[in-house]
Design an enzyme around this catalytic site. Structure first.
Site, short mmCIF file in Angstrom:
data_model
loop_
_atom_site.label_atom_id
_atom_site.label_comp_id
_atom_site.label_asym_id
_atom_site.label_seq_id
_atom_site.Cartn_x
_atom_site.Cartn_y
_atom_site.Cartn_z
N SER A 71 0.84 -1.20 0.00
CA SER A 71 0.00 0.00 0.00
C SER A 71 0.87 1.24 0.00
CB SER A 71 -0.91 0.00 1.24
OG SER A 71 -1.82 1.09 1.20
N ASP A 72 0.35 2.29 -0.63
CA ASP A 72 1.06 3.58 -0.63
C ASP A 72 0.02 4.68 -0.69
OD1 ASP A 72 4.00 4.64 -0.92
OD2 ASP A 72 2.78 5.90 -2.22
N GLN A 73 0.40 5.85 -0.18
CA GLN A 73 -0.56 6.95 -0.11
C GLN A 73 0.11 8.29 -0.38
OE1 GLN A 73 -2.14 8.48 3.80
NE2 GLN A 73 -4.05 7.61 3.06
#
Length: 202
Positions: A78-80
Site C-alpha cells: 500500500s502507498d498513499q
C-alpha cells in the site's frame, strides 16, 4: 495448507489497521524506490508503488528459504499521497513546514489517494485498486494551527495531521467510503481483495 498473510510495510498505522481484521499476519520491509516518474499523476504513483511494494514483498518472502517459496501467501502492498490544488504534498518533517501545510489547507480540501495491491506469491495473481478520500478543512487561524502542531507533532504525516487523533478538530467534514483509508489502509477494499484470494474475514 493455509495461505499466509504478509503486510509489506513497517508502518505502525497500517499494522494497527490490519489487526482490526483479526487475521494472523506478519510484517516484512521490502525496499522500493518511491521517486515519482515524470508526468506521473498521484493516482498512477500510488498504484505503481503499491504494486512494487507487494511484488518486492513476494520476492522477499520467497527468498527467506527454499522451502518458504512453496508456502502459499498473499502479500499486501500500500502507498498513499495527499493532493491539494492539484499538487502532491509530502510529510512536513519540521514544525515550520507543518504550519505552512495547514495554512495552505485552511478552508480547502485535501484528497488522499491510497494504492492497494494484493499479490499471491505462488500464482502471481494480483488485484490492485486506488481508493480516494477527501478531507474538508475548517477555516483555521494561525494560532489554532500552531497549537495543533505543538500538541500533536504531525511531522511525519502527509498533510500535517493525524486524523485518528486531535487532527479531527481541524475538519469541517470527511468524504469517502472508508475512514481507514485516511490512515493508510482501505480495509473495506482490502477485505474484497482478500476474498478474491479465497481469504475470508468472516
Amino acid at each position: 495448507m493455509n495461505t499466509k498473510i504478509i503486510l509489506a510495510s513497517t508502518s505502525i498505522y497500517r499494522k494497527a489497521l490490519l489487526e482490526k481484521l483479526q487475521l494472523p499476519f506478519k510484517c516484512i520491509s521490502p525496499k522500493t524506490n518511491e521517486t515519482p516518474l515524470k508526468d506521473e499523476s498521484a493516482q498512477q504513483l500510488v498504484l505503481r508503488l503499491a504494486q512494487l511494494k507487494a511484488q518486492a514483498g513476494v520476492e522477499l518472502f520467497n527468498q527467506t528459504s527454499c522451502q518458504q517459496a512453496l508456502i502459499p501467501a498473499v502479500v499486501i502492498g500500500s502507498d498513499q499521497v495527499a493532493v491539494i490544488n492539484g499538487q502532491i504534498i509530502g510529510k512536513p518533517l519540521s514544525k515550520t513546514n507543518a504550519v505552512k501545510q495547514l495554512q495552505q489547507a485552511s478552508g480547502q480540501s485535501i484528497t488522499f489517494y491510497t494504492g492497494l495491491s494484493v499479490i499471491h506469491n505462488v500464482t502471481q495473481q494480483a488485484y490492485s485498486i486506488v481508493e480516494p478520500f477527501t478531507v474538508h478543512f475548517k477555516e483555521l487561524t494561525t494560532a489554532e494551527i500552531e497549537r495543533y502542531v505543538d500538541l500533536e507533532q504531525p511531522l511525519y504525516c502527509a498533510g500535517s495531521f493525524k486524523s485518528e487523533g486531535l487532527g479531527i478538530a481541524l475538519f469541517e467534514r470527511l468524504e469517502g467510503d472508508d475512514p481507514n483509508t485516511l490512515i493508510g489502509l482501505p480495509l473495506i477494499r482490502l477485505i474484497e481483495l482478500l476474498k478474491r484470494h479465497d481469504i475470508k474475514v468472516l
